[in-house]
Design a protein around this motif. Structure first.
Motif, PDB file in Angstrom:
ATOM      1  N   VAL A 113      -6.941  -1.804  -3.428  1.00  0.00           N
ATOM      2  CA  VAL A 113      -5.861  -2.772  -3.210  1.00  0.00           C
ATOM      3  C   VAL A 113      -5.909  -3.297  -1.779  1.00  0.00           C
ATOM      4  O   VAL A 113      -5.729  -4.509  -1.530  1.00  0.00           O
ATOM      5  CB  VAL A 113      -4.500  -2.115  -3.505  1.00  0.00           C
ATOM      6  CG1 VAL A 113      -3.355  -3.067  -3.144  1.00  0.00           C
ATOM      7  CG2 VAL A 113      -4.404  -1.700  -4.961  1.00  0.00           C
ATOM      8  N   GLY A 114      -6.170  -2.403  -0.826  1.00  0.00           N
ATOM      9  CA  GLY A 114      -6.216  -2.834   0.578  1.00  0.00           C
ATOM     10  C   GLY A 114      -7.368  -3.784   0.832  1.00  0.00           C
ATOM     11  O   GLY A 114      -7.230  -4.766   1.598  1.00  0.00           O
ATOM     12  N   GLY A 115      -8.549  -3.514   0.211  1.00  0.00           N
ATOM     13  CA  GLY A 115      -9.674  -4.437   0.373  1.00  0.00           C
ATOM     14  C   GLY A 115      -9.326  -5.817  -0.138  1.00  0.00           C
ATOM     15  O   GLY A 115      -9.696  -6.843   0.480  1.00  0.00           O
ATOM     16  N   ALA A 116      -8.633  -5.862  -1.297  1.00  0.00           N
ATOM     17  CA  ALA A 116      -8.237  -7.162  -1.860  1.00  0.00           C
ATOM     18  C   ALA A 116      -7.268  -7.876  -0.928  1.00  0.00           C
ATOM     19  O   ALA A 116      -7.345  -9.106  -0.742  1.00  0.00           O
ATOM     20  CB  ALA A 116      -7.604  -6.960  -3.233  1.00  0.00           C
ATOM     21  N   ARG A 117      -6.348  -7.112  -0.311  1.00  0.00           N
ATOM     22  CA  ARG A 117      -5.369  -7.756   0.580  1.00  0.00           C
ATOM     23  C   ARG A 117      -6.032  -8.229   1.882  1.00  0.00           C
ATOM     24  O   ARG A 117      -5.620  -9.218   2.473  1.00  0.00           O
ATOM     25  CB  ARG A 117      -4.230  -6.779   0.886  1.00  0.00           C
ATOM     26  CG  ARG A 117      -3.335  -6.541  -0.347  1.00  0.00           C
ATOM     27  CD  ARG A 117      -2.225  -5.549  -0.075  1.00  0.00           C
ATOM     28  NE  ARG A 117      -1.265  -6.001   0.923  1.00  0.00           N
ATOM     29  CZ  ARG A 117      -0.323  -6.920   0.724  1.00  0.00           C
ATOM     30  NH1 ARG A 117      -0.233  -7.547  -0.462  1.00  0.00           N
ATOM     31  NH2 ARG A 117       0.511  -7.256   1.684  1.00  0.00           N
ATOM     32  N   VAL A 118      -7.054  -7.477   2.351  1.00  0.00           N
ATOM     33  CA  VAL A 118      -7.796  -7.961   3.521  1.00  0.00           C
ATOM     34  C   VAL A 118      -8.526  -9.255   3.183  1.00  0.00           C
ATOM     35  O   VAL A 118      -8.544 -10.226   3.972  1.00  0.00           O
ATOM     36  CB  VAL A 118      -8.794  -6.885   4.006  1.00  0.00           C
ATOM     37  CG1 VAL A 118      -9.750  -7.472   5.042  1.00  0.00           C
ATOM     38  CG2 VAL A 118      -8.043  -5.694   4.605  1.00  0.00           C
ATOM     39  N   ALA A 119      -9.116  -9.268   1.991  1.00  0.00           N
ATOM     40  CA  ALA A 119      -9.857 -10.468   1.570  1.00  0.00           C
ATOM     41  C   ALA A 119      -8.942 -11.673   1.440  1.00  0.00           C
ATOM     42  O   ALA A 119      -9.335 -12.811   1.743  1.00  0.00           O
ATOM     43  CB  ALA A 119     -10.572 -10.189   0.242  1.00  0.00           C
ATOM     44  N   SER A 120      -7.699 -11.410   1.012  1.00  0.00           N
ATOM     45  CA  SER A 120      -6.763 -12.525   0.858  1.00  0.00           C
ATOM     46  C   SER A 120      -6.080 -12.913   2.155  1.00  0.00           C
ATOM     47  O   SER A 120      -5.342 -13.897   2.199  1.00  0.00           O
ATOM     48  CB  SER A 120      -5.692 -12.148  -0.179  1.00  0.00           C
ATOM     49  OG  SER A 120      -4.891 -11.084   0.310  1.00  0.00           O
ATOM     50  N   GLY A 121      -6.301 -12.115   3.202  1.00  0.00           N
ATOM     51  CA  GLY A 121      -5.688 -12.414   4.495  1.00  0.00           C
ATOM     52  C   GLY A 121      -4.291 -11.877   4.650  1.00  0.00           C
ATOM     53  O   GLY A 121      -3.612 -12.158   5.645  1.00  0.00           O
ATOM     54  N   ALA A 122      -3.813 -11.072   3.690  1.00  0.00           N
ATOM     55  CA  ALA A 122      -2.455 -10.533   3.779  1.00  0.00           C
ATOM     56  C   ALA A 122      -2.331  -9.510   4.907  1.00  0.00           C
ATOM     57  O   ALA A 122      -1.284  -9.406   5.557  1.00  0.00           O
ATOM     58  CB  ALA A 122      -2.047  -9.906   2.446  1.00  0.00           C
ATOM     59  N   LEU A 157       0.835  -1.213   0.000  1.00  0.00           N
ATOM     60  CA  LEU A 157       0.000   0.000   0.000  1.00  0.00           C
ATOM     61  C   LEU A 157       0.868   1.261   0.000  1.00  0.00           C
ATOM     62  O   LEU A 157       0.508   2.285  -0.606  1.00  0.00           O
ATOM     63  CB  LEU A 157      -0.923   0.002   1.207  1.00  0.00           C
ATOM     64  CG  LEU A 157      -1.963  -1.134   1.268  1.00  0.00           C
ATOM     65  CD1 LEU A 157      -2.816  -1.010   2.520  1.00  0.00           C
ATOM     66  CD2 LEU A 157      -2.841  -1.131   0.018  1.00  0.00           C
ATOM     67  N   LEU A 158       2.042   1.199   0.671  1.00  0.00           N
ATOM     68  CA  LEU A 158       2.945   2.345   0.672  1.00  0.00           C
ATOM     69  C   LEU A 158       3.471   2.624  -0.732  1.00  0.00           C
ATOM     70  O   LEU A 158       3.554   3.789  -1.148  1.00  0.00           O
ATOM     71  CB  LEU A 158       4.112   2.081   1.620  1.00  0.00           C
ATOM     72  CG  LEU A 158       5.202   3.171   1.630  1.00  0.00           C
ATOM     73  CD1 LEU A 158       4.636   4.501   2.125  1.00  0.00           C
ATOM     74  CD2 LEU A 158       6.384   2.737   2.491  1.00  0.00           C
ATOM     75  N   ALA A 159       3.800   1.559  -1.472  1.00  0.00           N
ATOM     76  CA  ALA A 159       4.308   1.750  -2.835  1.00  0.00           C
ATOM     77  C   ALA A 159       3.268   2.428  -3.720  1.00  0.00           C
ATOM     78  O   ALA A 159       3.589   3.311  -4.524  1.00  0.00           O
ATOM     79  CB  ALA A 159       4.711   0.394  -3.424  1.00  0.00           C
ATOM     80  N   VAL A 160       2.003   2.030  -3.572  1.00  0.00           N
ATOM     81  CA  VAL A 160       0.932   2.667  -4.348  1.00  0.00           C
ATOM     82  C   VAL A 160       0.843   4.156  -3.996  1.00  0.00           C
ATOM     83  O   VAL A 160       0.716   5.023  -4.870  1.00  0.00           O
ATOM     84  CB  VAL A 160      -0.408   1.954  -4.071  1.00  0.00           C
ATOM     85  CG1 VAL A 160      -1.559   2.728  -4.716  1.00  0.00           C
ATOM     86  CG2 VAL A 160      -0.368   0.533  -4.580  1.00  0.00           C
ATOM     87  N   THR A 161       0.917   4.447  -2.701  1.00  0.00           N
ATOM     88  CA  THR A 161       0.819   5.845  -2.248  1.00  0.00           C
ATOM     89  C   THR A 161       1.989   6.677  -2.758  1.00  0.00           C
ATOM     90  O   THR A 161       1.818   7.812  -3.232  1.00  0.00           O
ATOM     91  CB  THR A 161       0.776   5.893  -0.711  1.00  0.00           C
ATOM     92  OG1 THR A 161      -0.306   5.094  -0.244  1.00  0.00           O
ATOM     93  CG2 THR A 161       0.603   7.323  -0.218  1.00  0.00           C
ATOM     94  N   LEU A 162       3.221   6.122  -2.678  1.00  0.00           N
ATOM     95  CA  LEU A 162       4.403   6.856  -3.114  1.00  0.00           C
ATOM     96  C   LEU A 162       4.358   7.176  -4.604  1.00  0.00           C
ATOM     97  O   LEU A 162       4.817   8.247  -5.039  1.00  0.00           O
ATOM     98  CB  LEU A 162       5.662   6.063  -2.792  1.00  0.00           C
ATOM     99  CG  LEU A 162       6.081   6.027  -1.318  1.00  0.00           C
ATOM    100  CD1 LEU A 162       7.302   5.139  -1.131  1.00  0.00           C
ATOM    101  CD2 LEU A 162       6.382   7.442  -0.822  1.00  0.00           C
ATOM    102  N   LEU A 163       3.833   6.264  -5.394  1.00  0.00           N
ATOM    103  CA  LEU A 163       3.745   6.495  -6.834  1.00  0.00           C
ATOM    104  C   LEU A 163       2.927   7.744  -7.132  1.00  0.00           C
ATOM    105  O   LEU A 163       3.320   8.594  -7.939  1.00  0.00           O
ATOM    106  CB  LEU A 163       3.127   5.272  -7.522  1.00  0.00           C
ATOM    107  CG  LEU A 163       2.915   5.406  -9.040  1.00  0.00           C
ATOM    108  CD1 LEU A 163       4.254   5.598  -9.739  1.00  0.00           C
ATOM    109  CD2 LEU A 163       2.189   4.173  -9.593  1.00  0.00           C
TER     110      LEU A 163
END
Length: 627
Positions: free
Chosen positions: A296-305, A194-200
């Motif tokens: 992206v964060g919702g997808a990572r929560v759904a995947s359990g990351a 998520l940090l990489a997305v924000t930095l971009l």
């Protein structure tokens, strides 16, 4: 030849036309250097201005950083609270911690704001004090090269921008950068993806803001110059208010001022366009970051990351980061405005000021000449008001012994008023020497030289304030007896009795509530109250009626017993009574003598006596041999 210092500032229209036929100043003074050099000078000037309050700004910045740090802890406290709710633990302490962070953070931010505002006011005050000191000590040629309204704008609107920058620009940039970096570090601890997305997105915004920053600087500079031009236009009109009314040119002058205001509006809009571009880019970046991180964060929560609490904390950091990014973008624009204002202020710092010189008795001017009438001599003086223009004086030489009255006569443009300007050191000769009591005026301590002199100008300026204020202006500790005596000697008694509050009655802007003759008598009274050793009268009685002129002529004759009087006059009654008369023509001394001697021996003087003066018999004097 004495070098003449040129202005180091933007071009302005010339000041008032030089007196006595001198040529006006050029209107094409040197412009600032290249834009890059101007911006660098502006940045240095801005840092110097802020440096005077670096302690207060440092404390305010530190408090601001502390407030930002406390705000950064709030998402972590919120994550602890969410985790506790999810796991069924007690939420009392997380709630207490979150409340303490919010309350204490608000108090710290409030204290930071107060300290910064106080420091900014100090920056504003010290800069204005330094600037006004500099303006009042400008050399007369330097002042003539600039419009007063523009100089006023530099001391008012430009300095106001410095105050704004001290709080909203530099401090915001420092705290915004530090808090942004700290936020990014904490976000990296939560999730690197998520940090990489924000930095971009942030990098894209940074590139956009960097591209528009120079355009903001140029637009800000043009805006400040337009504001200065507006001040110059107003000063020009209000300084000749009655002339404007009498000429019926209100509409014409209104159109002129409207055009200047429109130019200021256009330059202001241009600056606003580029600032809004930077602000829009930062706002768009925030929205895009939120949407992308949410997806992206919702997808990572759904995947359990990551956990929901981690996503909530990350989003809270993103929300706190958004205003910081906007603050940085705004700070860039504010900084450019401050740089433009500081550059204009710094130009005043480079303008040439008068050299005060050594104190009396230290070099060349013996202490024994401090009392009694002063002697004056010009020794082969050459002088031009501007390089490349015809000289106002060509090898002018004459001697005036201490005491008595010396009159200067000649056609307009002969260089009579220039004599007084050189004695007062409003200008310095290009070659030759101007001597007072045998010493070059450039070797005198300037305040002591001018204390020695009483000067009544052609237009007899009167300052806003009371009649008393004007009479005692520049006179240290006058007594009421001295004041009453000079009021009587200059025939101001009737005026004082007529005014509703006597001496304490306001006389209006530039003495607008007084007649021309009354203003002349006030100026003469002020000069006499100084008890000068050298009295300079430049057409000082031109607006007086015959009775008042005769009375003041007697007053000047009486003063000549204890002081040296130099007078420029066109009335035979004044000139004929002088102990000596200097006839000038085209910047040269043509003849020196008494009235009878010059009538008999100089053709120009006879012509002046016949055409410009009133002869005692009411007819031209007898012709005689001349040059």
């Amino acid at each position: 030849m004495t070098p003449r210092t040129e202005a180091a500032g933007p071009a302005h229209e010339a000041g008032p036309r030089a007196q006595d036929g001198a040529l006006p100043r050029d209107t094409d003074t040197a412009r600032p250097g290249a834009p890059g050099a101007s911006r660098r000078a502006g940045r240095r000037a801005l840092l110097r201005a802020l440096g005077s309050q670096r302690a207060a700004l440092a404390v305010g910045t530190a408090l601001n950083l502390l407030g930002g740090g406390l705000a950064l802890l709030q998402p972590m406290a919120a994550k602890w609270l969410v985790d506790g709710l999810a796991e069924g633990r007690s939420t009392t302490w997380p709630l207490v911690l979150l409340g303490v962070l919010v309350l204490f953070g608000a108090l710290v931010v409030g204290a930071s704001y107060f300290v910064l505002e106080r420091g900014a006011e100090a920056v504003l005050c010290s800069t204005r004090q330094r600037l006004t000191d500099r303006l009042l000590r400008l050399r007369v040629p330097e002042w003539e090269r600039h419009e007063p309204g523009d100089l006023i704008a530099r001391a008012t609107s430009d300095t106001t921008l410095l105050r704004q920058i001290a709080v909203e620009g530099v401090v915001a940039a420092v705290t915004g950068t530090a808090v942004t970096l700290a936020t990014l570090v904490l976000m990296s601890l939560l999730d690197l993806v998520l940090l990489a997305v924000t930095l971009l997105v942030i990098v894209l915004v940074g590139l956009a803001v960097g591209a528009v920053a120079p355009r903001i600087a140029r637009a800000a500079r043009r805006t400040q110059e337009a504001v200065g031009a507006m001040g110059s236009g107003l000063e020009r009109v209000l300084g000749a208010f009655r002339t404007v009314k009498a000429a019926g040119t209100e509409q014409q002058e209104s159109h002129r001022l409207h055009a200047v205001a429109e130019r200021a509006r256009r330059t202001g809009v241009s600056a606003a366009v580029w600032q809004s571009t930077a602000a829009t880019a930062s706002a768009l970046a925030v929205q895009l970051s939120f949407l992308i991180v949410l997806g992206v964060g919702g997808a990572r929560v759904a995947s359990g990351a990551i956990s929901v609490a981690t996503l909530v904390a990350f989003l809270l950091y993103l929300f706190s980061l958004a205003p910081r990014v906007g603050q940085l973008a705004e700070a860039v624009g504010q900084f450019q405005l401050g740089v433009a204002a500081a550059a204009r202020i710094d130009e005043v710092e480079t303008m040439s000021t008068e050299t005060v010189g050594p104190r009396l008795g230290t070099t060349g001017v013996p202490a024994r000449v401090r009392t009694g009438p002063a002697a004056v001599a010009f020794d082969r003086v050459c002088f031009a008001y501007r390089d490349g223009h015809p000289a106002a004086h060509h090898q002018v030489s004459f001697t005036v012994p201490a005491g008595g009255t010396t009159a200067f006569v000649g056609p307009s443009g002969a260089g009579k008023t220039t004599v007084f300007s050189l004695i007062e050191r409003f200008h310095d000769p290009d070659s030759g020497r101007v001597l007072v009591d045998g010493a070059d005026v450039r070797h005198w301590h300037l305040p002591e030289l001018r204390t020695t002199i009483g000067y009544v100008e052609q237009d007899s300026p009167v300052l806003a304030g009371t009649l008393r204020d004007n009479l005692v202006y520049g006179v240290p500790h006058p007594t009421e007896t001295q004041l009453e005596e000079v009021v009587h000697r200059t025939r101001l008694d009737a005026l004082v009795h007529r005014l509703p509050h006597g001496l304490d009655t306001p006389v209006g802007h530039r003495g607008g509530r007084l007649s021309g003759g009354e203003r002349q008598r006030v100026a003469i009274a002020r000069a006499l109250l100084r008890r000068p050793r050298l009295l300079l009268l430049d057409e000082a009685t031109s607006q007086l009626d015959a009775a008042n002129e005769a009375a003041l002529r007697d007053t000047v004759t009486e003063a000549a017993r204890t002081t040296t009087v130099l007078v420029v006059a066109h009335r035979l009654s004044t000139v004929a009574a002088a102990d000596r008369i200097v006839v000038m023509e085209e910047g040269r001394v043509r003849a020196v003598g008494t009235h009878p001697q010059l009538l008999a021996g100089d053709a120009l003087y006879r012509q002046l006596a016949a055409t410009q003066f009133l002869t005692r018999e009411g007819r031209p004097p007898r012709a005689g041999p001349g040059r």
